[in-house]
Design a protein around this motif. Structure first.
Motif, PDB file in Angstrom:
ATOM      1  N   VAL A   1     -17.497 -12.289   5.695  1.00  0.00           N
ATOM      2  CA  VAL A   1     -17.639 -13.086   6.916  1.00  0.00           C
ATOM      3  C   VAL A   1     -18.771 -14.090   6.695  1.00  0.00           C
ATOM      4  CG1 VAL A   1     -17.934 -12.984   9.415  1.00  0.00           C
ATOM      5  CG2 VAL A   1     -17.009 -10.993   8.197  1.00  0.00           C
TER       6      VAL A   1
ATOM      7  N   LEU B   1     -33.628   0.592   6.599  1.00  0.00           N
ATOM      8  CA  LEU B   1     -33.057  -0.308   7.612  1.00  0.00           C
ATOM      9  C   LEU B   1     -31.566  -0.090   7.804  1.00  0.00           C
ATOM     10  CD1 LEU B   1     -33.298  -2.788   9.500  1.00  0.00           C
ATOM     11  CD2 LEU B   1     -32.861  -4.231   7.497  1.00  0.00           C
TER      12      LEU B   1
ATOM     13  N   GLY C   1     -25.946  -3.089  13.375  1.00  0.00           N
ATOM     14  CA  GLY C   1     -25.596  -4.159  12.434  1.00  0.00           C
ATOM     15  C   GLY C   1     -26.748  -4.760  11.661  1.00  0.00           C
TER      16      GLY C   1
ATOM     17  N   GLY D   1     -29.311  -6.066  15.074  1.00  0.00           N
ATOM     18  CA  GLY D   1     -28.737  -7.179  14.313  1.00  0.00           C
ATOM     19  C   GLY D   1     -27.936  -8.079  15.235  1.00  0.00           C
TER      20      GLY D   1
ATOM     21  N   LEU E   1     -36.828  -2.882  12.228  1.00  0.00           N
ATOM     22  CA  LEU E   1     -36.120  -1.592  12.245  1.00  0.00           C
ATOM     23  C   LEU E   1     -36.180  -0.879  10.899  1.00  0.00           C
ATOM     24  CD1 LEU E   1     -33.042  -2.469  14.489  1.00  0.00           C
ATOM     25  CD2 LEU E   1     -35.169  -1.314  15.128  1.00  0.00           C
ATOM     26  N   SER E   2     -36.890  -1.446   9.929  1.00  0.00           N
ATOM     27  CA  SER E   2     -37.120  -0.672   8.701  1.00  0.00           C
ATOM     28  C   SER E   2     -38.309   0.273   8.877  1.00  0.00           C
ATOM     29  CB  SER E   2     -37.336  -1.601   7.492  1.00  0.00           C
ATOM     30  OG  SER E   2     -38.552  -2.298   7.625  1.00  0.00           O
TER      31      SER E   2
ATOM     32  N   THR F   1     -21.733 -15.507   7.544  1.00  0.00           N
ATOM     33  CA  THR F   1     -22.864 -15.222   8.435  1.00  0.00           C
ATOM     34  C   THR F   1     -24.155 -15.680   7.753  1.00  0.00           C
ATOM     35  OG1 THR F   1     -23.259 -13.041   7.485  1.00  0.00           O
ATOM     36  CG2 THR F   1     -21.651 -13.167   9.300  1.00  0.00           C
ATOM     37  N   SER F   2     -25.281 -15.236   8.281  1.00  0.00           N
ATOM     38  CA  SER F   2     -26.564 -15.656   7.681  1.00  0.00           C
ATOM     39  C   SER F   2     -26.838 -14.923   6.368  1.00  0.00           C
ATOM     40  CB  SER F   2     -27.702 -15.393   8.668  1.00  0.00           C
ATOM     41  OG  SER F   2     -27.999 -14.021   8.735  1.00  0.00           O
TER      42      SER F   2
ATOM     43  N   VAL G   1     -31.394  -6.640  19.278  1.00  0.00           N
ATOM     44  CA  VAL G   1     -32.631  -6.319  18.561  1.00  0.00           C
ATOM     45  C   VAL G   1     -32.622  -7.066  17.235  1.00  0.00           C
ATOM     46  CG1 VAL G   1     -34.056  -4.491  17.587  1.00  0.00           C
ATOM     47  CG2 VAL G   1     -32.589  -3.993  19.565  1.00  0.00           C
TER      48      VAL G   1
ATOM     49  N   THR H   1     -35.665  -9.268  14.248  1.00  0.00           N
ATOM     50  CA  THR H   1     -37.089  -9.582  14.011  1.00  0.00           C
ATOM     51  C   THR H   1     -37.447 -10.990  14.496  1.00  0.00           C
ATOM     52  OG1 THR H   1     -36.701 -10.525  11.808  1.00  0.00           O
ATOM     53  CG2 THR H   1     -37.131  -8.158  11.907  1.00  0.00           C
ATOM     54  N   SER H   2     -36.437 -11.855  14.628  1.00  0.00           N
ATOM     55  CA  SER H   2     -36.731 -13.264  14.932  1.00  0.00           C
ATOM     56  C   SER H   2     -36.866 -13.495  16.434  1.00  0.00           C
ATOM     57  CB  SER H   2     -35.617 -14.146  14.370  1.00  0.00           C
ATOM     58  OG  SER H   2     -35.691 -15.433  14.949  1.00  0.00           O
TER      59      SER H   2
ATOM     60  N   ARG I   1     -30.092   3.443  11.710  1.00  0.00           N
ATOM     61  CA  ARG I   1     -28.815   3.720  12.394  1.00  0.00           C
ATOM     62  C   ARG I   1     -28.712   5.202  12.756  1.00  0.00           C
ATOM     63  NH1 ARG I   1     -24.690  -0.558   9.482  1.00  0.00           N
ATOM     64  NH2 ARG I   1     -26.179  -2.292   9.442  1.00  0.00           N
TER      65      ARG I   1
HETATM   66  N1  LIG Z   1     -21.096 -10.807   6.451  1.00  0.00           N
HETATM   67  C1  LIG Z   1     -20.351 -10.117   5.602  1.00  0.00           C
HETATM   68  O1  LIG Z   1     -19.581 -10.676   4.792  1.00  0.00           O
HETATM   69  C2  LIG Z   1     -20.383  -8.628   5.614  1.00  0.00           C
HETATM   70  C3  LIG Z   1     -19.641  -7.931   4.640  1.00  0.00           C
HETATM   71  C4  LIG Z   1     -19.664  -6.536   4.640  1.00  0.00           C
HETATM   72  C5  LIG Z   1     -20.435  -5.871   5.581  1.00  0.00           C
HETATM   73  N2  LIG Z   1     -21.149  -6.587   6.517  1.00  0.00           N
HETATM   74  C6  LIG Z   1     -21.969  -5.805   7.454  1.00  0.00           C
HETATM   75  O2  LIG Z   1     -21.826  -6.291   8.779  1.00  0.00           O
HETATM   76  C7  LIG Z   1     -23.077  -6.121   9.488  1.00  0.00           C
HETATM   77  C8  LIG Z   1     -23.468  -7.437  10.115  1.00  0.00           C
HETATM   78  O3  LIG Z   1     -23.644  -8.347   9.036  1.00  0.00           O
HETATM   79  P1  LIG Z   1     -23.853  -9.911   9.276  1.00  0.00           P
HETATM   80  O4  LIG Z   1     -23.505 -10.571   7.978  1.00  0.00           O
HETATM   81  O5  LIG Z   1     -23.161 -10.309  10.518  1.00  0.00           O
HETATM   82  O6  LIG Z   1     -25.435  -9.967   9.514  1.00  0.00           O
HETATM   83  P2  LIG Z   1     -26.475 -11.110   9.182  1.00  0.00           P
HETATM   84  O7  LIG Z   1     -25.950 -12.447   9.608  1.00  0.00           O
HETATM   85  O8  LIG Z   1     -26.936 -10.943   7.769  1.00  0.00           O
HETATM   86  O9  LIG Z   1     -27.651 -10.701  10.175  1.00  0.00           O
HETATM   87  C9  LIG Z   1     -28.413  -9.562   9.949  1.00  0.00           C
HETATM   88  C10 LIG Z   1     -29.084  -9.136  11.232  1.00  0.00           C
HETATM   89  O10 LIG Z   1     -30.008  -8.087  10.904  1.00  0.00           O
HETATM   90  C11 LIG Z   1     -31.249  -8.366  11.554  1.00  0.00           C
HETATM   91  N3  LIG Z   1     -32.351  -7.815  10.776  1.00  0.00           N
HETATM   92  C12 LIG Z   1     -32.661  -8.061   9.482  1.00  0.00           C
HETATM   93  N4  LIG Z   1     -33.758  -7.372   9.111  1.00  0.00           N
HETATM   94  C13 LIG Z   1     -34.148  -6.678  10.210  1.00  0.00           C
HETATM   95  C14 LIG Z   1     -35.215  -5.782  10.468  1.00  0.00           C
HETATM   96  N5  LIG Z   1     -36.124  -5.444   9.525  1.00  0.00           N
HETATM   97  N6  LIG Z   1     -35.339  -5.263  11.716  1.00  0.00           N
HETATM   98  C15 LIG Z   1     -34.448  -5.605  12.682  1.00  0.00           C
HETATM   99  N7  LIG Z   1     -33.414  -6.423  12.494  1.00  0.00           N
HETATM  100  C16 LIG Z   1     -33.261  -6.957  11.266  1.00  0.00           C
HETATM  101  C17 LIG Z   1     -31.301  -9.889  11.634  1.00  0.00           C
HETATM  102  O11 LIG Z   1     -32.127 -10.259  12.706  1.00  0.00           O
HETATM  103  P3  LIG Z   1     -33.342 -11.299  12.572  1.00  0.00           P
HETATM  104  O12 LIG Z   1     -32.826 -12.484  11.825  1.00  0.00           O
HETATM  105  O13 LIG Z   1     -33.689 -11.552  14.006  1.00  0.00           O
HETATM  106  O14 LIG Z   1     -34.371 -10.531  11.850  1.00  0.00           O
HETATM  107  C18 LIG Z   1     -29.852 -10.249  11.929  1.00  0.00           C
HETATM  108  O15 LIG Z   1     -29.612 -10.184  13.315  1.00  0.00           O
HETATM  109  C19 LIG Z   1     -24.100  -5.630   8.460  1.00  0.00           C
HETATM  110  O16 LIG Z   1     -24.241  -4.231   8.550  1.00  0.00           O
HETATM  111  C20 LIG Z   1     -23.459  -5.975   7.135  1.00  0.00           C
HETATM  112  O17 LIG Z   1     -23.850  -5.109   6.095  1.00  0.00           O
HETATM  113  C21 LIG Z   1     -21.145  -7.930   6.545  1.00  0.00           C
END
Ligand SMILES: NC(=O)c1ccc[n+]([C@@H]2O[C@H](COP(=O)([O-])OP(=O)(O)OC[C@H]3O[C@@H](n4cnc5c(N)ncnc54)[C@H](OP(=O)(O)O)[C@@H]3O)[C@@H](O)[C@H]2O)c1
Length: 268
Positions: free
Chosen positions: A186, A102, A81, A8, A55-56, A188-189, A31, A33-34, A107
């Motif tokens: 946060v 995933l 992540g 992630g 990674l699923s 994020t995407s 790592v 998918t994009s 993990r």
């Molecule tokens: N953002 C929040 O508010 C929040 C709140 C609570 C917990 N979290 C946790 O914090 C961590 C990071 O979250 P984030 O919001 O920063 O992430 P995010 O912006 O949603 O990005 C998710 C990442 O996962 C990758 N991904 C998705 N499907 C995948 C697959 N099948 N195989 C490999 N990679 C895959 C994506 O890569 P590609 O786009 O390249 O596929 C991307 O790099 C996560 O575990 C999330 O649950 C976040």
């Protein structure tokens, strides 16, 4: 040369951490998918690397773990992540519910599969975005969420499983620090697909959440060697107690055994 491996790491907090470790002079492997996002990161520095994988899929995890262990004999920082929200239950080709696959199983495979490489680093640390004290009950008889699937709930359940993964990991590898982190909201995407109602909520979270830079700033002090080993749980930058009820060793061992059995039963 120090090494950070970040699943992630192509987006969101993972990408923020990847950029920070590049600044610190690490070799950084992300790592995702994009290929577009990953190759953009890899072009940003000679020490920046990208591997594309879904990674699923168990086979993708096993392929990457073997490749990474071969390429980087010692790993200093492992960040877990990758996540992807799905509004409806989806089963992967391996037969696992997609969040289980995933958000948890990948993990598990990375933590245990790279434990030897982590063990060769001077002060290794794993960061897993788990529940960090989540009180979601484990669905022991429905780990694949066949009953009452809910997209956000499925992620919460996987986060709870990651807390137990951390408990069992440090019991097996006491010299590797394991940090469970809940970052709060946060911007994020929020990778995934959303129905109309959830999409509106996610837009609100994106508009009101803290920045990735703020989140990274809350996480880093807990990754830098604090002079203690074992498991820590951190919510929005603050340490939280490891309440025995939620970090139960018996539950953690039970989940570990169940996971190993599920993997052993996979047709190869
Ligand atoms: N953002 C929040 O508010 C929040 C709140 C609570 C917990 N979290 C946790 O914090 C961590 C990071 O979250 P984030 O919001 O920063 O992430 P995010 O912006 O949603 O990005 C998710 C990442 O996962 C990758 N991904 C998705 N499907 C995948 C697959 N099948 N195989 C490999 N990679 C895959 C994506 O890569 P590609 O786009 O390249 O596929 C991307 O790099 C996560 O575990 C999330 O649950 C976040």
């Amino acid at each position: 040369m120090s090494t950070a491996v970040i699943t992630g790491g192509t987006d969101g907090i993972g990408r923020g951490l990847a950029e920070e470790y590049l600044r610190r002079g690490y070799d950084v492997l992300v790592v995702g998918t994009s290929k577009t996002k990953g190759e953009m990161f890899a072009r940003s520095a000679e020490r920046a690397h990208f591997l594309a994988a879904d990674l699923s899929r168990v086979s993708d995890n096993e392929r990457l773990v073997a490749h990474i262990a071969d390429r980087f004999p010692a790993i200093d920082v492992l960040v877990l992540g990758a996540r992807y929200h799905r509004p409806a239950r989806l089963v992967t080709p391996d037969g696992f519910e997609s969040n289980f696959a995933l958000f948890y199983l990948s993990r598990f495979l990375f933590s245990h599969g790279l434990a030897s490489a982590l063990g060769r680093a001077e002060a290794p640390v794993v960061l897993n975005f788990g529940g960090a004290g989540s009180q979601v009950p484990v669905r022991w008889h429905d780990l694949q969420l066949e009953q009452d699937y809910h997209g956000v709930g499925a992620m919460g359940h996987a986060a709870r499983l990651n807390d137990l993964l951390g408990v069992h990991f440090v019991a097996q590898h006491p010299d590797i620090r394991y940090v469970l982190n809940h970052p709060g909201v946060v911007a994020t995407s929020f990778a995934g697909e959303y129905d109309r109602a959830t999409s509106a909520q996610v837009s609100h979270l994106r508009a009101t959440g803290k920045s990735v830079a703020t989140s990274v700033g809350q996480i880093l002090p807990h990754l830098d060697p604090p002079g203690r080993n074992g498991l820590t749980a951190v919510v929005e930058g603050a340490l939280v107690p490891l309440a025995p009820k939620w970090f139960d060793r018996g539950d953690a061992a039970r989940l570990h055994e169940t996971t190993e059995r599920l993997l052993a039963e996979l047709p190869r």
